[in-house]
Design an enzyme around this catalytic site. Structure first.
Site, mmCIF file in Angstrom:
data_model
loop_
_atom_site.group_PDB
_atom_site.id
_atom_site.type_symbol
_atom_site.label_atom_id
_atom_site.label_comp_id
_atom_site.label_asym_id
_atom_site.label_seq_id
_atom_site.Cartn_x
_atom_site.Cartn_y
_atom_site.Cartn_z
ATOM 1 C CG ASP A 136 -3.276 4.114 -0.682
ATOM 2 O OD1 ASP A 136 -4.078 5.061 -0.742
ATOM 3 O OD2 ASP A 136 -2.056 4.243 -0.876
ATOM 4 C CE LYS A 158 -3.753 7.900 -6.631
ATOM 5 N NZ LYS A 158 -3.688 7.952 -5.158
ATOM 6 C CG MET A 273 3.726 0.524 -9.038
ATOM 7 S SD MET A 273 3.530 2.291 -8.716
ATOM 8 C CE MET A 273 5.215 2.861 -8.986
#
Length: 356
Positions: A136, A158, A273
């Site tokens: 990631d 992402k 997040m």
């Protein structure tokens, strides 16, 4: 000095600045390796890819046009050929499907919040034995140098409003490479099972008959507040803490958090997040009875050279973070422990970079 990075490369002396020229598809990994060595990094490119733009937006690297910078201004100049060792997600794994080789396996490795030093010894050992590394954007990219030079390296990050690899495609890559006999390390930031979708990858692999091992990682929910001097528990202040996802806001039907219970629980609330949704989360907590003057903080890029934090009352912390330019990845901490080690400034707001 001009060098070409190779696996396990070292830098002589104590350089402070580096210029990366001719950046390839793995330039961001080279940048992270240099940052982990304490260098200020500039990349010369007229067309930065999404990952380089992401690093620049987070203040981790400076971008410049080729030929603009004077090479004499840098201690080290690196011609980035590391991508020659990289992998193409659509290509077959190299050297993995040898006749008679046992079925491969997948190792879910939590890489910690970013700095290489917070990768566990078990995680490093797994990387050294990897045939394939699927990683990631928030994983400790400097750790990729621990893998064998011939290992396939597949980025599946992402990036907000940028590159995006669907989870189904990630699952397919893990299964495909392991079915070819490879030892596949799935390297994530933090811990694989703390909002890391490691459970989904476990199920996808085991459903295909692929054995899976787990190497736990240092979760950012605890590490990032600690790196910023903010404990999540403190004796006589709170008996515990809770970690919630802020990926969607309180009014989104996918958000099943009982905010009223949290507001009255007397626990430190850690939100992952939640940069975009923090205003709505703070408002909901206040509406549910948590005082607006409850100490709160936001820490961005925990453990990296660009680490910053703001401390402000709950009712003002989202605005303070926005004014300070703090963006993802960031962790919000809400509760009395925020003030346990850090006395508040007269105006109730603090902002500080990562301590030396």
């Amino acid at each position: 000095m001009e060098i070409e990075p190779t696996s396990g490369w070292t830098l002589p002396g104590r350089p402070e600045s580096a210029l990366v020229t001719r950046p390839g598809p793995r330039a961001s990994e080279t940048v992270h390796a240099l940052l982990d060595r304490g260098l200020r990094v500039t990349v010369a490119t007229s067309s930065p890819d999404a990952r380089l733009r992401d690093l620049a937006g987070r203040g981790l690297v400076a971008l410049t046009e080729p030929g603009v910078s004077d090479l004499e201004d840098f201690d080290v100049v690196i011609r980035d050929t590391a991508h020659l060792r990289g992998g193409d997600p659509g290509a077959p794994a190299r050297g993995d499907a040898r006749p008679g080789r046992r079925r491969g396996e997948v190792v879910l490795v939590g890489g910690g919040p970013g700095p290489l030093g917070l990768l566990t010894l078990a995680g490093a050992e797994a990387l050294r034995a990897a045939d394939v590394v699927v990683y990631d954007r928030l994983a400790p990219l400097a750790a990729l140098d621990l893998a064998p030079s011939g290992a396939e390296r597949i980025p599946v990050g992402k990036i907000p409003r940028g590159e995006f690899t669907p989870q189904e495609q990630i699952n397919a890559i893990l299964v495909n490479r392991a079915q070819q006999g490879a030892t596949v390390v799935r390297l994530k930031g933090g811990d694989s099972f703390v909002f890391g979708r490691g459970g989904e990858e476990w199920l996808a692999c085991t459903s295909a008959g692929i054995p899976v091992r787990v190497v736990p990682g240092v979760t950012s929910a605890v590490a990032v507040p600690g790196l910023a001097g903010l404990p999540v528990t403190h004796r006589a202040v709170t008996p515990g803490f809770v970690v919630v996802s802020g990926h969607v806001g309180p009014d989104d039907p996918r958000n099943q958090v009982d905010w009223a219970v949290l507001a009255g629980a007397g626990l430190t609330i850690v939100v992952l997040m939640g940069v975009a949704t923090l205003p709505a989360i703070a408002e909901r907590l206040v509406t549910c009875g948590l005082p607006g003057d409850t100490p709160a903080a936001v820490v961005a890029d925990g453990g990296l050279p660009s680490q910053r934090r703001v401390i402000a009352p709950l009712g003002q912390v989202a605005q303070a973070a926005q004014q300070a330019g703090l963006g993802a990845p960031a962790v919000a901490i809400i509760g009395a422990t925020v003030a346990a080690l850090t006395p508040a400034e007269p105006d109730g707001l603090q902002m500080s970079p990562m301590p030396d």
